[in-house]
Write an enzyme that holds these catalytic residues in place. Structure first.
Site, mmCIF file in Angstrom:
data_model
loop_
_atom_site.group_PDB
_atom_site.id
_atom_site.type_symbol
_atom_site.label_atom_id
_atom_site.label_comp_id
_atom_site.label_asym_id
_atom_site.label_seq_id
_atom_site.Cartn_x
_atom_site.Cartn_y
_atom_site.Cartn_z
ATOM 1 N N ARG A 133 0.843 -1.205 0.000
ATOM 2 C CA ARG A 133 0.000 0.000 0.000
ATOM 3 C C ARG A 133 0.874 1.250 0.000
ATOM 4 O O ARG A 133 1.495 1.587 0.998
ATOM 5 C CB ARG A 133 -0.943 0.014 1.204
ATOM 6 C CG ARG A 133 -1.806 1.271 1.257
ATOM 7 C CD ARG A 133 -3.003 1.145 2.193
ATOM 8 N NE ARG A 133 -2.651 1.101 3.604
ATOM 9 C CZ ARG A 133 -3.547 1.199 4.601
ATOM 10 N NH1 ARG A 133 -4.828 1.343 4.319
ATOM 11 N NH2 ARG A 133 -3.155 1.132 5.857
ATOM 12 N N ASP A 141 -3.695 2.859 13.643
ATOM 13 C CA ASP A 141 -2.900 3.552 12.644
ATOM 14 C C ASP A 141 -3.421 4.977 12.518
ATOM 15 O O ASP A 141 -4.227 5.438 13.341
ATOM 16 C CB ASP A 141 -2.861 2.798 11.314
ATOM 17 C CG ASP A 141 -4.209 2.767 10.589
ATOM 18 O OD1 ASP A 141 -5.142 3.488 10.997
ATOM 19 O OD2 ASP A 141 -4.320 2.027 9.590
#
Length: 532
Positions: free
Chosen positions: A162, A446
């Site tokens: 990602r 996150d």
């Protein structure tokens, strides 16, 4: 060459990644595509302003033919047919990469985005680790002498990397004096150094694409993929991409996003916290009806969240793409097994809902959760690798259902406000120290968690929300007082040295963006200026 490296050796072996040919590729990507990227970011802002004025968002009339059309994405390669459990986490340091690859998950989302602080050292180390993993040489020995090696007794997780979202820059690579596009740096270095090896391994360069807001942004990624494959002499369609539907405008363009990427598309993913963050961001000044209750009380069974996930499954399966579920962020707490057991039961219930709804797999943030997620999906899938054949013709989602934020149960409380400020500061502090995957209260968080936390605070100030548990109105003065109290609490928890280096700057940053009259689109943008 018009590209400049401000720090050519942030870590050992950096020269293996920052080669002249790799940098020339990054320069070419930036030269060809940065201008369009800049135009699309401006278009984001313009659209958001239009929505703010009328409080409405809808499916695009000009792409009705795409939604009505009978088309499918390219068939999935063998390596991506079975995605029932996906491990997530940063690709740096090497220890975490090895643990993720060895976890028993079918796929590892190797994260250079929200679970990774984009320090220059982290960016380069992640690419090195992913290249070494593709070559089968990745290893690590701790200071205590403990060795970590890639397992040979079972398959490793398939890597899906990602890159950063379109909005981020990379200040350590300058093209004609301007920072390179972070997404193109991450993708470009990974693709240039690793794509051919992955093909030789029987897999391929696979990507998760974050933070997109429109099918035009997906079209740009597709243009990047076409050029990159030609550049390295790879067949078109070698790249496969899964798009995170984690912004509210993207939820109205799922078909169109898949269509733009159809030769390279693998699926869509439902990203909970970023999606809620986007709703707040988009409708932050649209009135009380768009004020969410405490984030902990917003569950996936809320009507507007059900509309989002059901539309995602229906859209994916209609187009032959995979529907990927959301994150289970629990971290086992061996000192409190009863807490862990209760959390695992919640995870099991969440994954069971996803599997029964038709999702083809889901995310976990810790290796100990892999068996739980796998067991749930095994019970639904049986011998099948996925359930793309499960169509959902009964699902008909309207714009009103996607925007029915007021249907979420729960209240705005001072306890929730206090938790938001604590988490926003705590996460940002660790992010500033170079670690983007942060354990807070037995959850692996996150950047999305910090984003929704600080955004809720800003929105509550803007709307003068009344707190259900105390009766107080949310004002700048109240937020400032609670923020100072939570900052002091963090000082006592982590000590003066860590506080001075990381928690104090984090507190000041959170105060600035929560108390400002103007909304900051991404917390990580000003935070990035504070890291090396």
């Amino acid at each position: 060459m018009a590209i400049t490296v401000t720090d050519p050796r942030p870590i050992a072996r950096a020269e293996e990644i920052l080669t002249p040919k790799a940098l020339a590729f990054i320069e070419e990507l930036h030269t060809r595509f940065a201008g369009t990227r800049n135009e699309l970011l401006a278009a984001r802002a313009a659209k958001r302003q239009r929505v703010a004025e009328n409080g409405k968002l809808d499916f695009l009339p000009e792409t009705q033919d795409v939604r009505d059309g009978d088309w499918k994405v390219a068939p999935a390669p063998a390596a991506l047919q079975d995605r029932r459990v996906e491990m997530t986490g940063p690709a740096s340091p090497a220890k975490m990469a090895i643990n993720a690859l060895n976890s028993g998950a079918k796929v590892w989302l190797a994260d250079l985005e929200d679970a990774s602080t984009p320090t220059w050292a982290n960016v380069i180390d992640a690419i090195l680790n992913l290249r070494d993993a593709a070559q089968g040489t990745l290893s690590y020995t701790s200071d205590e002498g403990k060795e970590y090696r890639l397992r040979s007794d079972a398959p490793l997780a398939v890597v899906v990397a990602r890159p950063r979202g379109w909005h981020m820059q990379e200040k350590h690579l300058l093209v004609n004096g301007e920072p390179a596009v972070g997404a193109l740096v991450d993708f470009g270095l990974h693709f240039f150094h690793i794509a051919k090896q992955l093909v030789l391994n029987g897999q391929g360069p696979y990507y998760y694409l974050p933070k997109m807001e429109s099918h035009l942004e997906a079209r740009l990624w597709n243009d990047v993929f076409v050029f990159a494959q030609d550049f390295l002499g790879l067949n078109q369609g070698t790249i496969r991409a899964t798009v995170l539907i984690e912004t509210i405008p993207a939820a109205f363009e799922m078909d169109e996003i898949l269509y733009e990427l159809r030769d390279h598309a693998s699926g869509l993913n439902a990203g909970r916290w970023d999606y809620l963050f986007s709703i707040i961001k988009y409708f932050r000044d649209a009135g009380e009806e768009f004020v969410l209750p405490d984030r902990a009380s917003v569950v996936m069974t809320a009507p507007f969240m059900r509309a989002y996930t059901e539309l995602l499954v229906k859209t994916c399966h209609k187009r032959g793409a995979f529907a990927m579920g959301g994150m289970a962020a629990v971290i086992p707490n061996r000192r409190h097994p009863e807490v862990t057991e209760a959390a695992f039961e919640k995870v099991r219930a969440d994954k069971t809902r996803e599997a029964n709804d038709g999702f083809d797999g889901s995310w976990v943030a810790h290796p100990d959760l892999v068996p739980t997620c796998r067991e749930v999906f095994d019970s639904v899938l049986g011998d099948k690798p996925n359930q793309v054949d499960k169509q959902r013709p009964e699902v008909n989602v309207t714009a009103e259902q996607l925007l029915d934020v007021s249907s979420a149960e729960g209240q705005v409380t001072e306890a929730g406000l206090r938790l938001n400020l604590y988490v926003a500061i705590a996460y940002t502090a660790v992010w500033l120290s170079g670690n983007g995957a942060v354990a807070i209260h037995n959850l692996m968080e996150d950047a999305a968690t910090a984003e929704i936390s600080r955004s809720q605070v800003w929105q509550q100030i803007r709307n003068k929300s009344v707190l259900a548990d105390t009766g107080n109105t949310v004002t700048r003065e109240l937020v400032e007082r609670i923020l100072n109290e939570e900052t002091e609490r963090l000082r006592t928890e982590f000590g003066d040295e860590a506080f001075r280096r990381y928690y104090q700057p984090a507190s000041e940053l959170i105060a600035d963006i929560c108390l400002s009259e103007d909304y900051t689109d991404f917390l990580t943008t000003p935070a990035y200026e504070l890291v090396g």
